[in-house]
Design an enzyme around this catalytic site. Structure first.
Site, short mmCIF file in Angstrom:
data_model
loop_
_atom_site.label_atom_id
_atom_site.label_comp_id
_atom_site.label_asym_id
_atom_site.label_seq_id
_atom_site.Cartn_x
_atom_site.Cartn_y
_atom_site.Cartn_z
N GLU A 46 0.79 -1.18 0.04
CA GLU A 46 -0.01 0.12 0.01
C GLU A 46 0.73 1.14 -0.01
O GLU A 46 1.96 1.48 0.57
CB GLU A 46 -0.78 0.04 1.38
CG GLU A 46 -1.68 1.34 1.24
CD GLU A 46 -2.55 1.73 2.29
OE1 GLU A 46 -3.32 2.60 2.48
OE2 GLU A 46 -2.43 0.65 3.24
N ASP A 111 9.28 4.97 15.47
CA ASP A 111 9.43 6.44 15.48
C ASP A 111 9.99 7.09 16.92
O ASP A 111 9.56 6.81 17.85
CB ASP A 111 8.06 7.01 15.05
CG ASP A 111 7.92 8.36 14.95
OD1 ASP A 111 8.97 9.33 14.72
OD2 ASP A 111 6.65 9.15 14.70
N ASP A 113 10.23 10.77 18.15
CA ASP A 113 9.82 12.24 18.04
C ASP A 113 10.55 13.20 19.12
O ASP A 113 10.30 12.88 20.27
CB ASP A 113 8.39 12.58 17.83
CG ASP A 113 8.27 13.73 17.29
OD1 ASP A 113 8.48 14.82 17.61
OD2 ASP A 113 7.47 13.91 16.07
#
Length: 432
Positions: A46, A111, A113
């Site tokens: 995708e 991830d 951040d």
């Protein structure tokens, strides 16, 4: 100076030129596909596009790199994201039974951040980032990279700067691709140490009482203790202000020690963060020196608290939700951050301490470099304008810009995946 002050926001025209001339579609394809000829790792993958005006298009899929490039140049998205490999082609989602459409394979992704570090950084806040607070990220990368390689045996780790204030990790080992959501949750749970919201002072709870740290965290602590002294104490000066030292006192599990330190620091508010930390260490040594059982027990609890404090201020702060689900989408490498104009480039974990987010190329800078660069030599020799003199396709133009070392880094990473795929096929052939 914060990175936010040294940026170059994008425009649709800049983005279209970037996609046409600089984006390394071929390298991205081979990285996702693990071999040169298209497989389901790519064709059932995708892609999601974010268009101007925050229009979001999901469940796109493509037969090859050329088809992906054609669609990207047609839509000219502000960015695009990569999702899982499904049991059917995502673009056929509406025509297949819901039961026949499910995520099968997905890189294990992480991830980190910078905004999660706001409570413990003093140089920047929010979306801003500078080389000083980037050191929190570099410490996190070194700890996480080592843990994933040594504890889980993963080899194919690709670290990618997010373009503004964070970093992403993609793990492409076959074992990682095949992890179920439950297995991902368990793995992330094992690696998560910092837990709790703003209202919770103590965010590290990894042991019972004063027992030793688990071996994996003891190893991380050895790496992080020097970082704590250099970054948290000397650079960020986290305990210089009353707010900072009160945050520290909340983590000390001895009321008498807390009272003594609070009174001492209130009387000497200009004491440095290093001095305040030494005051705390001296309290531990005083307890140890008394030699009675009560004091020894108190010293052990304080020593354990000291280790936990180091971890709370330096251990990787993971966005766990990103890693837990196969169907989570993550921004593709080499996309451009729309507010900074910076390209999401791969980062070498071995030299992460030297990485400077301010020096990452912007899309405008790359296109200017391309305009100044000598034109590539015509193919086929001669100076004519015929078919033989046709200039090579634009997708190799990145080789004439400062994007080249970053694409080369991805291509070196891909070589390992190609070799593993080749060895896997060889084993299958021999098993016959």
């Amino acid at each position: 100076m914060a990175v936010a002050d040294n940026t170059e926001p994008t425009t649709p025209d800049l983005m279209l030129a970037f996609y046409r001339r600089l984006y390394p579609f071929k390298s991205l394809f081979t990285w996702l596909n693990h071999e040169h000829a298209p497989t389901k790792l790519f064709t059932h993958r995708e892609f999601a596009f974010t268009l101007q005006g925050d229009v979001y298009l999901r469940y796109n899929s493509f037969a090859n790199a050329e088809e992906l490039k054609k669609q990207v140049c047609s839509l000219n998205p502000t960015r695009f994201e990569i999702g899982p490999v499904y049991s059917a082609r995502p673009r056929d989602k509406k025509t297949v039974r819901p039961a026949a459409f499910s995520p099968l394979l997905r890189e294990l992704v992480f991830d980190i951040d910078m905004t999660d570090y706001d409570p413990i950084r003093t140089c920047c806040s929010g979306a801003d980032i500078c080389k000083r607070c980037w050191r929190y990220i570099s410490a996190a990368v070194r700890v996480l990279d080592r843990a994933l390689r040594e504890q889980f045996g993963y080899k194919h780790l690709l670290w990618v700067y997010s373009g503004r204030r964070g970093i992403h990790l993609w793990i492409s080992d076959r074992e990682a691709l095949e992890l179920t959501d439950d297995q991902r949750r368990a793995l992330v749970g094992w690696l998560t140490v910092i837990q709790g919201g703003k209202e919770m002072h103590k965010k590290v709870n990894v042991r019972i009482g004063a027992k030793p740290l688990p071996p994996s965290l003891a190893s991380a602590y050895k790496m992080l203790e020097p970082v704590f002294h250099d970054l948290v104490l000397a650079d960020q000066k986290c305990f210089s202000s009353e707010e900072g030292w009160e945050a520290l006192l909340h983590l000390i599990p001895d009321d008498k020690v807390v009272k003594a330190l609070r009174e001492h620091w209130a009387a000497h508010p200009t004491r440095s963060s290093e001095s305040k930390w030494r005051d705390f260490e001296e309290e531990i040594e005083e307890k140890r020196a008394k030699k009675d059982k009560i004091s020894e027990k108190a010293a052990a609890q304080l020593a354990a608290a000291k280790e936990d404090i180091v971890l709370q201020y330096t251990y990787p702060r993971l966005d766990a939700e990103v890693s837990k689900h196969r169907n989570h989408l993550l921004k593709a490498p080499f996309c451009v951050h729309p507010k900074t104009g910076r390209v999401c480039v791969p980062v070498d974990p071995r030299t992460i301490d030297e990485f400077d987010p301010e020096r990452v190329p912007t899309v405008g800078q790359l296109l200017r470099e391309l305009d100044r660069a000598p034109a590539p030599a015509a193919e086929g020799g001669g100076g004519g304008e015929g078919e033989g003199a046709k200039v090579s396709e634009h997708h190799a133009d990145w080789e004439r810009t400062s994007l080249k070392p970053y694409v080369d880094m991805l291509d070196r990473h891909v070589l390992g995946l190609l070799e593993e795929t080749r060895r896997g096929k060889q084993k299958m052939d021999l098993s016959w």
